[in-house]
Write an enzyme that holds these catalytic residues in place. Structure first.
Site, mmCIF file in Angstrom:
data_model
loop_
_atom_site.group_PDB
_atom_site.id
_atom_site.type_symbol
_atom_site.label_atom_id
_atom_site.label_comp_id
_atom_site.label_asym_id
_atom_site.label_seq_id
_atom_site.Cartn_x
_atom_site.Cartn_y
_atom_site.Cartn_z
ATOM 1 N N HIS A 55 2.277 -2.975 -2.578
ATOM 2 C CA HIS A 55 2.345 -3.334 -3.993
ATOM 3 C C HIS A 55 1.028 -4.006 -4.381
ATOM 4 O O HIS A 55 0.370 -4.636 -3.566
ATOM 5 C CB HIS A 55 3.516 -4.300 -4.182
ATOM 6 N N ASP A 84 5.794 -9.045 2.908
ATOM 7 C CA ASP A 84 6.293 -8.989 1.543
ATOM 8 C C ASP A 84 7.761 -8.567 1.643
ATOM 9 O O ASP A 84 8.071 -7.414 1.917
ATOM 10 C CB ASP A 84 5.475 -7.984 0.740
ATOM 11 N N GLN A 142 11.722 -6.329 -1.190
ATOM 12 C CA GLN A 142 12.705 -5.261 -1.107
ATOM 13 C C GLN A 142 13.567 -5.338 0.151
ATOM 14 O O GLN A 142 14.475 -4.521 0.317
ATOM 15 C CB GLN A 142 11.999 -3.894 -1.159
ATOM 16 N N LYS A 150 15.018 -10.239 -7.740
ATOM 17 C CA LYS A 150 15.441 -9.042 -7.023
ATOM 18 C C LYS A 150 16.670 -9.309 -6.148
ATOM 19 O O LYS A 150 17.289 -8.374 -5.625
ATOM 20 C CB LYS A 150 14.289 -8.499 -6.177
ATOM 21 N N CYS A 176 3.456 -0.144 -9.602
ATOM 22 C CA CYS A 176 2.476 -1.139 -9.121
ATOM 23 C C CYS A 176 1.997 -0.789 -7.713
ATOM 24 O O CYS A 176 1.819 -1.675 -6.864
ATOM 25 C CB CYS A 176 3.058 -2.550 -9.156
#
Length: 408
Positions: free
Chosen positions: A124, A201, A204, A227, A364
């Site tokens: 991202h 990261d 997700q 999220k 992104c």
């Protein structure tokens, strides 16, 4: 070992945002961008904004003290959600700010000219641009790990690329485009073998599967509340305590200080050192409520539920000879694809007419789009509230779109 049970009860009624103004079902397939909020989270935030509201860390009156306890309890809850310690969790505005914090504090202190940073082709923008900025400032270099044929980060290639000049490896735990799941433990082993730190990261991964930072053996982990069925404007940085203790503050102001004079200032210990100003009090409390909600359902159950939906959707899209699927078959709740001669934006617009919401664009992740050779993809992403009916509506909408564009 038996596979975990999927979610058995219909959760849609607990999410007010999943109904249109006309009272019709809204088939929301954009959870990878931001998740809808359950009533439990909305109510927790409303109470914190209303009858419970006061500032934290300052007032000597009872409600302020109670709110301070609730705010710090939220920190403990998020630490427990990640398998870390309370003193290792910094509240930030989101994952983007968390990565920038690491880049501007740990990075500025530890990176120098000639050092190298390893990223991957599928990152991202939030896990690319902060490293470009600090690399340009200190004279470090960025290397980019390629992907496998099914669009996963190629850790064999990473192993061949890593040298003792690499000081940081920063990778998506789960891709926001392909849904591919990183073998994070192997990534940590490869990074640590050359003396580098690993940042994950987790935007997700945290909402969709069990995460334990100790087991993953990473050094930094970031994710966002919105999220995780929580509010916008807050996220978390987890970092090993010894790393946080050695990192200088980034922003100055109230709450992050020990003693201020015009001659010099001393700073509070971590994590308070990194939380300048009045914090996102109500958001933190709602963040903790979101973690409670997810854990009450069960992260293994959520993952199994979403995996079953991914399997069905990939099967149905794969049966269309003009559809290109991206990512692995076992992606984590995300299906990205392209239909020949139909731009993703056109597909998204037509689906919206049938109350089906997907993401269309570069997500992104423009370097990944360049790598895939497409300007954009369409992306359907699932949450714990997603159902077979959402897929039915989506497939019907795709069929209508193909008819509009003259495809039988």
């Amino acid at each position: 070992m038996n596979a975990p049970a999927t979610i058995t009860r219909d959760l849609r009624a607990e999410f007010p945002g999943l109904t249109t103004a006309e009272g019709q079902p809204w088939h929301y397939l954009d959870t990878a961008a931001t998740a809808q909020k359950p009533r439990a989270v909305i109510d927790a935030m409303a109470r914190a904004l209303g009858e419970d509201y006061a500032t934290v860390h300052r007032g000597v009156y009872a409600r302020s003290a109670e709110m301070t306890l609730a705010y710090e309890a939220a920190r403990r809850r998020i630490a427990r959600f990640l398998g870390g310690l309370e003193e290792e969790v910094v509240f930030t505005r989101g994952a983007t700010e968390a990565i920038n914090l690491v880049a501007q504090t740990w990075g500025r202190t530890n990176l120098k000219a000639g050092d190298r940073i390893l990223l991957s082709q599928l990152e991202h923008h939030s896990n690319i641009v902060p490293w470009q900025m600090i690399a340009a400032e200190v004279g470090a270099h960025i290397d980019v790990c390629p992907l496998t044929d099914d669009h996963c980060i190629d850790l064999d290639a990473a192993e061949a690329m890593l040298t003792e000049r690499h000081k940081l490896v920063a990778l998506a735990h789960v891709s926001n485009v392909t849904g591919s799941v990183l073998d994070a433990k192997r990534a940590a082993a490869l990074a640590h073998k050359v003396g580098a730190k690993l940042l994950l990261d987790g935007c997700q991964s945290a909402p969709h599967m069990g995460v334990n930072v100790s087991a993953l053996d990473c050094d930094f982990y970031v994710f966002s509340a919105h999220k995780l069925y929580g509010p916008t404007g807050i996220g978390a940085l987890w970092a090993r305590a010894e790393l946080l203790d050695a990192m200088p503050p980034w922003q100055g102001g109230g709450a992050m200080i020990d003693r201020v004079t015009f001659e010099a200032t001393t700073y509070a210990p971590a994590p308070q050192r990194f939380e300048a100003g009045t914090p996102a009090i109500t958001e933190a409390i709602a963040f903790a409520a979101a973690a409670d909600y997810v854990d009450a359902i069960g992260r293994d159950q959520i993952h199994a539920h979403e995996a079953a939906l991914v399997t069905r959707l990939r099967r149905e899209l794969g049966a269309m000879n003009d559809v290109t699927l991206f990512g692995p078959a076992d992606s984590a709740g995300i299906v990205s694809f392209a239909i020949d001669d139909i731009h993703p934006h056109d597909l998204g617009t037509i689906l919206d007419e049938a109350n089906v919401a997907i993401r269309a664009g570069h997500h992104c992740a423009q370097p990944l789009m360049d790598y895939l050779g497409v300007p954009a993809t369409a992306r359907a992403s699932f949450g714990l509230y997603s159902t077979e009916a959402d897929i039915d509506a989506f497939i019907a909408g795709v069929a209508r779109t193909r008819r509009i564009f003259g495809k039988a």
